[in-house]
Write a protein that holds these residues in place. Structure first.
Motif, mmCIF file in Angstrom:
data_model
loop_
_atom_site.group_PDB
_atom_site.id
_atom_site.type_symbol
_atom_site.label_atom_id
_atom_site.label_comp_id
_atom_site.label_asym_id
_atom_site.label_seq_id
_atom_site.Cartn_x
_atom_site.Cartn_y
_atom_site.Cartn_z
ATOM 1 N N ALA A 1 -1.511 17.856 -10.918
ATOM 2 C CA ALA A 1 -1.352 17.016 -10.009
ATOM 3 C C ALA A 1 0.095 16.553 -9.687
ATOM 4 O O ALA A 1 0.336 16.158 -8.479
ATOM 5 N N THR B 1 -5.159 7.557 -15.230
ATOM 6 C CA THR B 1 -5.780 7.962 -14.157
ATOM 7 C C THR B 1 -6.846 7.009 -13.782
ATOM 8 O O THR B 1 -6.766 5.784 -14.689
ATOM 9 N N TYR C 1 -13.654 14.162 -8.518
ATOM 10 C CA TYR C 1 -13.213 14.998 -7.477
ATOM 11 C C TYR C 1 -11.833 14.534 -7.246
ATOM 12 O O TYR C 1 -11.480 13.213 -7.732
ATOM 13 N N TYR C 2 -10.756 15.163 -6.875
ATOM 14 C CA TYR C 2 -9.634 14.821 -6.719
ATOM 15 C C TYR C 2 -9.313 14.948 -5.280
ATOM 16 O O TYR C 2 -9.583 16.025 -4.843
ATOM 17 N N ARG C 3 -8.206 14.280 -4.703
ATOM 18 C CA ARG C 3 -7.772 14.517 -3.396
ATOM 19 C C ARG C 3 -7.103 15.787 -3.457
ATOM 20 O O ARG C 3 -6.388 16.095 -4.374
ATOM 21 N N SER D 1 -4.250 16.376 -14.652
ATOM 22 C CA SER D 1 -3.216 15.519 -14.360
ATOM 23 C C SER D 1 -1.729 16.123 -14.230
ATOM 24 O O SER D 1 -0.866 15.809 -13.389
ATOM 25 N N GLY E 1 -7.871 9.434 -9.430
ATOM 26 C CA GLY E 1 -6.432 9.440 -8.975
ATOM 27 C C GLY E 1 -5.633 9.347 -10.079
ATOM 28 O O GLY E 1 -5.784 9.630 -11.214
ATOM 29 N N THR F 1 -11.160 6.131 -12.292
ATOM 30 C CA THR F 1 -12.262 6.481 -11.627
ATOM 31 C C THR F 1 -12.963 5.607 -10.877
ATOM 32 O O THR F 1 -12.576 4.177 -10.877
#
Length: 463
Positions: free
Chosen positions: A147, A162, A409-411, A144, A340, A164
């Motif tokens: 990010a 965050t 997974y993260y963008r 985080s 996210g 999911t």
């Protein structure tokens, strides 16, 4: 983070709530528009955020903090700037506000997917002088913190939470269709077979829903397309090569899945998918009425059914099941999810960044973060919050969705991502409206991606 679909009340309906020493008054839009850059009072903190439909969770959180904060700082005033808009419109309106000293907020709520794009556009300022000294910075998960950190190493925001994603399914619908109550699909084909079973047994029920198309904004890209793509061997971005990926087989396969869903009418109508407010309709009416079999969606959606929601549905805890999203053919870990999150950032034209950060700190105390997580079904990114028993036990779904984080997974946290997301949404819409084949839409995406990032920044998947 891609959040629940908001319900616009008119594109210009913005209300400004002003707090001075705990007392609230309502200011019209003209009160902000009438200010000039030189007239800005640094003791007045404007806080901009997205207002989701008729819900007041954000407003309640900021109001509660503002009352205590202004009592401790009687010389300061908090002005709430709720932006009532669809997801894409929120980002646009927020950027318009931040683009001028006259209209700029002093603190703004930012989806982490748009954050670095706004940094690149010059809307936000770094907070390196504040973040590392904040008492909960080290409590915040490394992913985080990354990010909200730009490629130059500067920090631009404080993460709030965050999320999911998985699959929510209606146990009543499943029972009526002869499907198991304890459901865990192992492949995309099993998702389709389940949807086909529901369609045949219950013609009046929409078997499934996956956010698709431009009207759904980032929800379509993240909760829809990327939940498919990251279940293949393909990715949007090659981290090792530091290149965006073209010629992706997984991209085509994901669009092919989408084409099948619409071609076989296993979902709501195309016109409903093109409605930017369909999410709220699904949460408040379609699901509670037992008219939808399952939906690929986020950890937070049960906030729509809690006691304080506009349309409470207390039966949801017994009626709704949750399960993991399978990979394409059960390969890899067998399941996938995207994570996210949102954050607080300080705009470039904030009157006094230090004062802005002081209110941010008030918003993000451990107690406030726990209350906010419980009210809005959030997954914390902070160790101090995770250790609070009230947080650990607040929801029957909290443990399930928190458990997905380890393999999430993260963008791609890159400035170009919002434009890439828009190109994904366009490809989805071309397929769902049958204007292009999956192969044609993927080729259009590759061309658009190359235009966005440049030829030197892409590579073929097989390369």
């Amino acid at each position: 983070m891609a959040s629940p679909s908001p319900q616009p009340r008119g594109t210009d309906r913005r209300t400004f709530l002003r707090y001075t020493a705990g007392a609230a008054t309502v200011l019209p839009l003209a009160a902000l528009a009438g200010c000039s850059g030189g007239d800005r009072d640094p003791s007045t903190i404007r806080v901009a955020y997205q207002q989701f439909g008729s819900g007041t969770l954000m407003e309640d959180w900021i109001n509660r903090t503002a009352e205590s904060y202004t009592q401790e700082h009687p010389d300061r005033t908090i002005e709430l700037v709720p932006i009532v808009a669809s997801e894409n419109d929120y980002f646009t309106k927020n950027e318009l506000l931040m683009s001028s000293p006259r209209t700029s907020p002093d603190l703004v709520y930012e989806d982490t997917f748009i954050l670095l794009s706004d940094v690149g556009a010059g809307y936000l300022q770094p907070i390196d002088q504040f973040a590392p000294e904040w008492e909960h910075w080290e409590d915040t998960a490394e992913a985080s913190r990354e990010a909200v950190t730009a490629e130059d190493g500067s920090i631009y925001a404080i993460p709030t939470h965050t999320d999911t994603r998985g699959i929510w399914y209606h146990k009543g619908v499943f029972a009526d269709a002869g499907l198991p109550e304890d459901w865990q699909p192992a492949s995309w084909e099993e998702l389709l077979e389940t949807a086909r079973t529901i369609k045949e047994a219950l013609p009046e029920v929409a078997p499934m829903f996956i956010f698709s198309g431009k009207s759904q904004g980032e929800k379509a890209a993240m909760q829809g397309f990327e939940m498919l793509l990251y279940g293949t061997e393909s990715r949007l971005y090659d981290e090792e090569a530091r290149k965006w990926v073209t010629g992706s087989q997984g991209f085509v396969d994901s669009l092919e899945f989408l084409r099948t869903v619409f071609e076989e009418e296993l979902t709501l109508s195309i016109s409903q998918h093109l409605d930017p407010n369909i999410g709220e309709t699904i949460y408040t009416r379609i699901i509670p009425d037992g008219k939808l079999g399952f939906i690929i969606d986020g950890s937070w959606i049960s906030q729509n059914w809690t006691e304080g929601a506009p349309n409470p549905w207390p039966e949801w805890t017994e009626t709704m099941g949750i399960t993991r999203m399978p990979t394409q053919d059960g390969g890899g870990d067998g399941f996938t999810t995207l994570a996210g999150g949102w954050s607080w950032a300080i705009p470039q034209y904030a009157s006094d960044p230090q004062i802005s950060f002081s209110f941010l700190e008030a918003l993000m105390t451990t107690d406030n973060a726990v209350k906010r997580a419980i009210a809005d079904n959030h997954i914390t990114v902070r160790e101090d919050v995770a250790e609070v028993e009230e947080y650990r036990s607040y929801s029957p779904t909290a443990e399930f969705f928190t458990g997905l984080l380890d393999t999430a997974y993260y963008r791609p946290a890159l400035p170009a991502y919002p434009e890439v997301s828009s190109a994904i949404q366009q490809a989805m819409e071309m397929v769902m409206t049958f204007s292009s084949t999956p192969e044609q839409a993927a080729a259009e995406y590759d061309a658009e991606l190359t235009d966005i990032v440049g030829e030197d920044e892409v590579q073929e998947e097989s390369a």
